[in-house]
Write an enzyme that holds these catalytic residues in place. Structure first.
Site, PDB file in Angstrom:
ATOM      1  N   TYR A  29       0.843  -1.208   0.000  1.00  0.00           N
ATOM      2  CA  TYR A  29       0.000   0.000   0.000  1.00  0.00           C
ATOM      3  C   TYR A  29       0.875   1.253   0.000  1.00  0.00           C
ATOM      4  O   TYR A  29       1.154   1.823   1.054  1.00  0.00           O
ATOM      5  CB  TYR A  29      -0.904   0.006   1.236  1.00  0.00           C
ATOM      6  CG  TYR A  29      -1.779  -1.230   1.382  1.00  0.00           C
ATOM      7  CD1 TYR A  29      -2.759  -1.524   0.433  1.00  0.00           C
ATOM      8  CD2 TYR A  29      -1.647  -2.080   2.473  1.00  0.00           C
ATOM      9  CE1 TYR A  29      -3.562  -2.641   0.563  1.00  0.00           C
ATOM     10  CE2 TYR A  29      -2.457  -3.204   2.622  1.00  0.00           C
ATOM     11  CZ  TYR A  29      -3.409  -3.481   1.662  1.00  0.00           C
ATOM     12  OH  TYR A  29      -4.213  -4.575   1.797  1.00  0.00           O
ATOM     13  N   TRP A  35      -8.643   5.824   6.596  1.00  0.00           N
ATOM     14  CA  TRP A  35      -8.771   5.515   8.036  1.00  0.00           C
ATOM     15  C   TRP A  35      -7.458   5.027   8.624  1.00  0.00           C
ATOM     16  O   TRP A  35      -7.234   5.131   9.822  1.00  0.00           O
ATOM     17  CB  TRP A  35      -9.980   4.644   8.350  1.00  0.00           C
ATOM     18  CG  TRP A  35     -10.019   3.196   7.923  1.00  0.00           C
ATOM     19  CD1 TRP A  35      -9.453   2.629   6.827  1.00  0.00           C
ATOM     20  CD2 TRP A  35     -10.719   2.150   8.617  1.00  0.00           C
ATOM     21  NE1 TRP A  35      -9.765   1.297   6.776  1.00  0.00           N
ATOM     22  CE2 TRP A  35     -10.534   0.976   7.860  1.00  0.00           C
ATOM     23  CE3 TRP A  35     -11.474   2.078   9.782  1.00  0.00           C
ATOM     24  CZ2 TRP A  35     -11.088  -0.261   8.248  1.00  0.00           C
ATOM     25  CZ3 TRP A  35     -12.030   0.857  10.164  1.00  0.00           C
ATOM     26  CH2 TRP A  35     -11.830  -0.293   9.402  1.00  0.00           C
ATOM     27  N   ASP A  36      -6.556   4.542   7.773  1.00  0.00           N
ATOM     28  CA  ASP A  36      -5.218   4.208   8.271  1.00  0.00           C
ATOM     29  C   ASP A  36      -4.557   5.443   8.879  1.00  0.00           C
ATOM     30  O   ASP A  36      -3.914   5.375   9.929  1.00  0.00           O
ATOM     31  CB  ASP A  36      -4.320   3.688   7.140  1.00  0.00           C
ATOM     32  CG  ASP A  36      -4.817   2.377   6.545  1.00  0.00           C
ATOM     33  OD1 ASP A  36      -5.897   2.378   5.932  1.00  0.00           O
ATOM     34  OD2 ASP A  36      -4.123   1.354   6.714  1.00  0.00           O
ATOM     35  N   GLY A 159     -13.791  -0.621   4.329  1.00  0.00           N
ATOM     36  CA  GLY A 159     -12.524  -0.902   5.003  1.00  0.00           C
ATOM     37  C   GLY A 159     -12.376  -2.387   5.316  1.00  0.00           C
ATOM     38  O   GLY A 159     -11.317  -2.841   5.701  1.00  0.00           O
ATOM     39  N   ASP A 161     -12.610  -5.118   3.235  1.00  0.00           N
ATOM     40  CA  ASP A 161     -12.742  -5.381   1.808  1.00  0.00           C
ATOM     41  C   ASP A 161     -13.317  -6.747   1.437  1.00  0.00           C
ATOM     42  O   ASP A 161     -14.110  -6.846   0.522  1.00  0.00           O
ATOM     43  CB  ASP A 161     -11.365  -5.255   1.139  1.00  0.00           C
ATOM     44  CG  ASP A 161     -10.706  -3.911   1.393  1.00  0.00           C
ATOM     45  OD1 ASP A 161     -11.106  -3.212   2.350  1.00  0.00           O
ATOM     46  OD2 ASP A 161      -9.786  -3.550   0.651  1.00  0.00           O
ATOM     47  N   ARG A 195      -5.776 -13.633  -1.008  1.00  0.00           N
ATOM     48  CA  ARG A 195      -6.341 -12.450  -1.676  1.00  0.00           C
ATOM     49  C   ARG A 195      -7.625 -12.824  -2.434  1.00  0.00           C
ATOM     50  O   ARG A 195      -7.890 -13.995  -2.665  1.00  0.00           O
ATOM     51  CB  ARG A 195      -5.314 -11.856  -2.671  1.00  0.00           C
ATOM     52  CG  ARG A 195      -3.985 -11.482  -2.073  1.00  0.00           C
ATOM     53  CD  ARG A 195      -4.042 -10.367  -1.067  1.00  0.00           C
ATOM     54  NE  ARG A 195      -4.570  -9.117  -1.604  1.00  0.00           N
ATOM     55  CZ  ARG A 195      -4.743  -8.016  -0.873  1.00  0.00           C
ATOM     56  NH1 ARG A 195      -4.471  -8.015   0.416  1.00  0.00           N
ATOM     57  NH2 ARG A 195      -5.216  -6.926  -1.427  1.00  0.00           N
ATOM     58  N   TYR A 348      -8.033 -12.850   4.764  1.00  0.00           N
ATOM     59  CA  TYR A 348      -8.365 -11.444   4.766  1.00  0.00           C
ATOM     60  C   TYR A 348      -9.847 -11.143   5.064  1.00  0.00           C
ATOM     61  O   TYR A 348     -10.721 -11.455   4.243  1.00  0.00           O
ATOM     62  CB  TYR A 348      -8.001 -11.044   3.333  1.00  0.00           C
ATOM     63  CG  TYR A 348      -7.861  -9.625   2.970  1.00  0.00           C
ATOM     64  CD1 TYR A 348      -7.056  -8.777   3.701  1.00  0.00           C
ATOM     65  CD2 TYR A 348      -8.516  -9.146   1.836  1.00  0.00           C
ATOM     66  CE1 TYR A 348      -6.908  -7.464   3.294  1.00  0.00           C
ATOM     67  CE2 TYR A 348      -8.358  -7.848   1.427  1.00  0.00           C
ATOM     68  CZ  TYR A 348      -7.554  -7.015   2.171  1.00  0.00           C
ATOM     69  OH  TYR A 348      -7.419  -5.732   1.770  1.00  0.00           O
ATOM     70  N   TRP A 349     -10.148 -10.596   6.214  1.00  0.00           N
ATOM     71  CA  TRP A 349     -11.484 -10.148   6.652  1.00  0.00           C
ATOM     72  C   TRP A 349     -12.525 -11.270   6.758  1.00  0.00           C
ATOM     73  O   TRP A 349     -13.710 -10.995   6.880  1.00  0.00           O
ATOM     74  CB  TRP A 349     -12.042  -9.026   5.750  1.00  0.00           C
ATOM     75  CG  TRP A 349     -11.299  -7.724   5.909  1.00  0.00           C
ATOM     76  CD1 TRP A 349     -10.438  -7.145   5.019  1.00  0.00           C
ATOM     77  CD2 TRP A 349     -11.316  -6.837   7.048  1.00  0.00           C
ATOM     78  NE1 TRP A 349      -9.920  -5.970   5.531  1.00  0.00           N
ATOM     79  CE2 TRP A 349     -10.456  -5.757   6.763  1.00  0.00           C
ATOM     80  CE3 TRP A 349     -11.981  -6.854   8.291  1.00  0.00           C
ATOM     81  CZ2 TRP A 349     -10.221  -4.701   7.659  1.00  0.00           C
ATOM     82  CZ3 TRP A 349     -11.756  -5.804   9.176  1.00  0.00           C
ATOM     83  CH2 TRP A 349     -10.892  -4.756   8.862  1.00  0.00           C
ATOM     84  N   GLU A 392      -0.344  -6.977   9.537  1.00  0.00           N
ATOM     85  CA  GLU A 392      -1.593  -6.325   9.126  1.00  0.00           C
ATOM     86  C   GLU A 392      -2.784  -6.920   9.880  1.00  0.00           C
ATOM     87  O   GLU A 392      -3.682  -6.212  10.302  1.00  0.00           O
ATOM     88  CB  GLU A 392      -1.761  -6.522   7.609  1.00  0.00           C
ATOM     89  CG  GLU A 392      -2.946  -5.808   6.997  1.00  0.00           C
ATOM     90  CD  GLU A 392      -2.979  -5.971   5.475  1.00  0.00           C
ATOM     91  OE1 GLU A 392      -2.147  -6.734   4.917  1.00  0.00           O
ATOM     92  OE2 GLU A 392      -3.841  -5.335   4.840  1.00  0.00           O
TER      93      GLU A 392
HETATM   94  C1  GLC Z   1      -6.863  -3.060   3.056  1.00  0.00           C
HETATM   95  C2  GLC Z   1      -7.882  -2.970   4.171  1.00  0.00           C
HETATM   96  C3  GLC Z   1      -8.309  -1.530   4.368  1.00  0.00           C
HETATM   97  C4  GLC Z   1      -7.076  -0.676   4.606  1.00  0.00           C
HETATM   98  C5  GLC Z   1      -6.023  -0.865   3.520  1.00  0.00           C
HETATM   99  C6  GLC Z   1      -4.702  -0.202   3.871  1.00  0.00           C
HETATM  100  O1  GLC Z   1      -7.393  -2.674   1.840  1.00  0.00           O
HETATM  101  O2  GLC Z   1      -8.966  -3.797   3.927  1.00  0.00           O
HETATM  102  O3  GLC Z   1      -9.194  -1.405   5.432  1.00  0.00           O
HETATM  103  O4  GLC Z   1      -7.417   0.675   4.715  1.00  0.00           O
HETATM  104  O5  GLC Z   1      -5.762  -2.231   3.360  1.00  0.00           O
HETATM  105  O6  GLC Z   1      -4.224  -0.675   5.099  1.00  0.00           O
END
Ligand code: GLC
Length: 426
Positions: A29, A35-36, A159, A161, A195, A348-349, A392
Site C-alpha cells: 500500500y 482511516w489508516d 474498510g 474489503d 487475496r 483477509y477479513w 496487518e
Molecule cells: C486493506 C484494508 C483496508 C485498509 C487498507 C490499507 O485494503 O482492507 O481497510 O485501509 O488495506 O491498510
C-alpha cells in the site's frame, strides 16, 4: 510487562512516514489511506503531536468539492500499483480514488483536543468545517432518502474489503464485458491464496467503472450503481464520529452545526434498527437493494457500543454473543463469526483479527460498563503483536501474523494502548 517488541512501534511509524503522510506498509500500500491515517495519528500522538495533526490534516488535501474524503490519496506516481488514478478517472489534484472509507477522523480530532492543549484546539477548529462537510456528504449522498442508514458503494469503502458480508451482493453484479486486460499488483506482493479471486476483482472493477463513467455522481451511484449496502462498520463509525463532531461543535459554540449534527444523530439512532438481526444476534450488514441481512455477525457488529447504538435488550444479546465467541478464540475479536461456515481463520477479513477494530471495540465496551470484555480485547491485541510482530492482521486461533508486515496502524494502536492502559498491558 513491556516487551522488546514495544520499542519497535515508534520505528515502524517513522519508517513508514513519507513526509507528512504515512503509508500503511511499504510495498502493498504505497500511498495515503484514509482511516489508516486516522489511526496513525493516534500512534503519533504518543510521541509527536504535531506529526499526529499533520497526518489527518493532510487527508483533507484530497477532499472533494462535494465534501467526500477519498479512501486513497495518490501522493506520487507509482506504476506498480493497481488500480491507480487512471482507473478511478480522478480529476483532482492530488489524484484520489472515487469513494470514501470509515470516517474515524472526527473521533481522533476530539481525542486530540481533549488530551491536548491550545494548539490542538486551534487545529481542530480549523479542521471542523471540513469534517462537517464530509459528514454532511455521508448523510446526504449516501442516504439520499433520509433513512438514517448510510450506504457504501463498494466493498473497499467499508474498510473490510473481503468480508463475507459482501458475497451475495457481489455475486449479483454482472461483470462488465469491456474491462480490458489488466494486471493486479496485490498478488505480486501478497500470497494469492489469501487475496480475492480474479472474478471478484473483475466485479470490484465493474463498480469502479460505473462510478468513473458517471463522473462520480454519488447520488446516481447510490440509486443505480451495481452495489449499495449498509455496513455496520461505516454506520457505527459515523454514528460515533457524529457524537464526537457534536462535542467539537459545542466546544466551538457553533449552534447551526449543532442542530444539523443533532438531526443526523436522531435519524441514525432510528435507522440503525434496520440492521438488527434476531437470527444472527446482532447488527449486521444489509443489502439496500434487496433488503437482505447478512447471515452472521462480524467484528463490525461489536462496534454497537462504540456507536452508543441499540436497545438494552439488544445490547445484552450482543454481550452474550461476544462472550461465546471469546470462549472459542485464543485471540479476539475475529472479523467473522467462528461459528459460521464462512469463517476462515487466515483469510483477509473472513476470520482474522485487526488491531484497529479491536481498539474501537474495546473503547465501546469500556464506555458501557463492560470493563472485563474491554480488557480481554486490549490484552489480546497487545499479545498478538508481542508474539508475532506488527502484522496487518492475525489468526484468531493461533496469533500468527498475516498480510503485510511492519504495518502502520498495528504499530499505532499498540502505542495508543500502551499509553492509555498501562495497567492492562501485562
Ligand atoms: C486493506 C484494508 C483496508 C485498509 C487498507 C490499507 O485494503 O482492507 O481497510 O485501509 O488495506 O491498510
Amino acid at each position: 510487562m513491556a516487551s522488546e517488541r514495544d520499542s519497535q512501534a515508534v520505528e515502524i511509524l517513522r519508517g513508514n512516514d513519507r513526509g507528512g503522510y504515512t503509508v500503511p506498509t511499504a510495498r502493498l500500500y504505497p500511498f495515503q489511506w484514509n482511516w489508516d491515517s486516522a489511526f496513525a495519528a493516534l500512534g503519533f500522538a504518543t510521541f509527536d503531536r504535531d506529526r499526529a495533526w499533520r497526518e489527518i490534516e493532510g487527508l483533507f488535501d484530497g477532499q472533494w468539492e462535494d465534501g467526500m474524503v477519498p479512501h486513497i490519496i495518490f501522493r506520487k506516481v507509482d506504476p506498480e500499483y493497481f488500480p491507480g488514478p487512471g482507473v478511478w478517472g480522478s480529476t483532482t489534484e492530488p489524484p484520489t480514488s472515487g469513494h470514501s472509507q470509515p470516517p474515524v477522523v472526527a473521533s481522533v480530532a476530539r481525542w486530540l483536543v481533549e488530551t491536548g492543549g491550545r494548539d490542538d484546539e486551534r487545529r481542530a477548529h480549523a479542521m471542523f468545517p471540513k469534517l462537517l462537510a464530509w459528514h454532511q456528504w455521508w448523510h446526504r449522498d449516501r442516504d439520499p432518502d433520509g433513512t438514517g442508514l448510510v450506504g457504501i458503494i463498494h466493498p473497499w469503502e467499508s474498510g473490510r474489503d473481503n468480508c463475507p458480508d459482501w458475497d451475495a451482493a457481489m455475486q449479483r453484479i454482472a461483470i462488465a464485458d469491456d474491462l480490458g486486460a489488466y494486471r493486479r499488483r496485490d498478488t505480486d506482493v501478497a500470497d494469492a491464496a489469501t487475496r480475492p479471486t480474479s472474478e471478484t476483482y473483475d466485479r470490484y472493477l465493474t463498480i469502479v467503472k460505473f462510478g468513473r463513467e458517471c463522473e462520480w455522481d454519488h447520488e446516481r451511484i447510490a440509486r443505480e450503481g451495481p452495489f449499495f449496502m449498509a455496513d455496520p462498520c461505516v454506520q457505527f463509525v459515523l454514528m460515533r464520529a457524529d457524537h464526537d463532531l457534536m462535542a467539537l461543535a459545542e466546544r466551538f459554540g457553533d449552534d447551526p452545526a449543532r442542530r444539523r449534527i443533532s438531526d443526523w444523530i436522531t435519524l441514525s439512532d432510528e435507522g440503525v434498527q434496520a440492521l438488527w438481526s434476531d437470527a444472527a444476534g446482532g447488527f449486521v450488514a444489509r443489502d439496500l437493494r434487496t433488503g437482505d441481512l447478512s447471515p452472521a455477525i462480524s467484528n463490525a457488529s461489536m462496534l454497537a457500543f462504540y456507536a452508543n447504538a441499540g436497545t438494552p435488550g439488544q445490547r445484552d444479546e450482543i454481550v452474550r454473543q461476544a462472550r461465546d465467541i471469546f470462549d472459542r478464540c485464543r485471540y479476539v475479536f475475529p472479523s467473522w463469526d467462528p461459528r459460521h461456515d464462512g469463517f476462515e481463520q487466515r483469510r483477509y477479513w473472513r476470520g482474522p483479527v485487526w488491531s484497529v477494530m479491536n481498539w474501537m471495540i474495546a473503547a465501546g465496551f469500556d464506555a458501557h460498563g463492560h470493563a472485563d470484555l474491554a480488557k480481554r480485547v486490549r490484552r489480546d491485541t497487545l499479545a498478538m503483536v508481542r508474539q508475532s510482530g506488527f502484522f496487518e492482521y492475525f489468526d484468531p486461533l493461533t496469533g500468527e501474523g498475516l498480510g503485510g508486515s511492519d504495518f502502520t496502524w498495528t504499530a499505532a494502536v499498540h502505542l495508543a494502548l500502551l499509553s492509555e492502559y498501562a495497567g492492562d498491558a501485562g
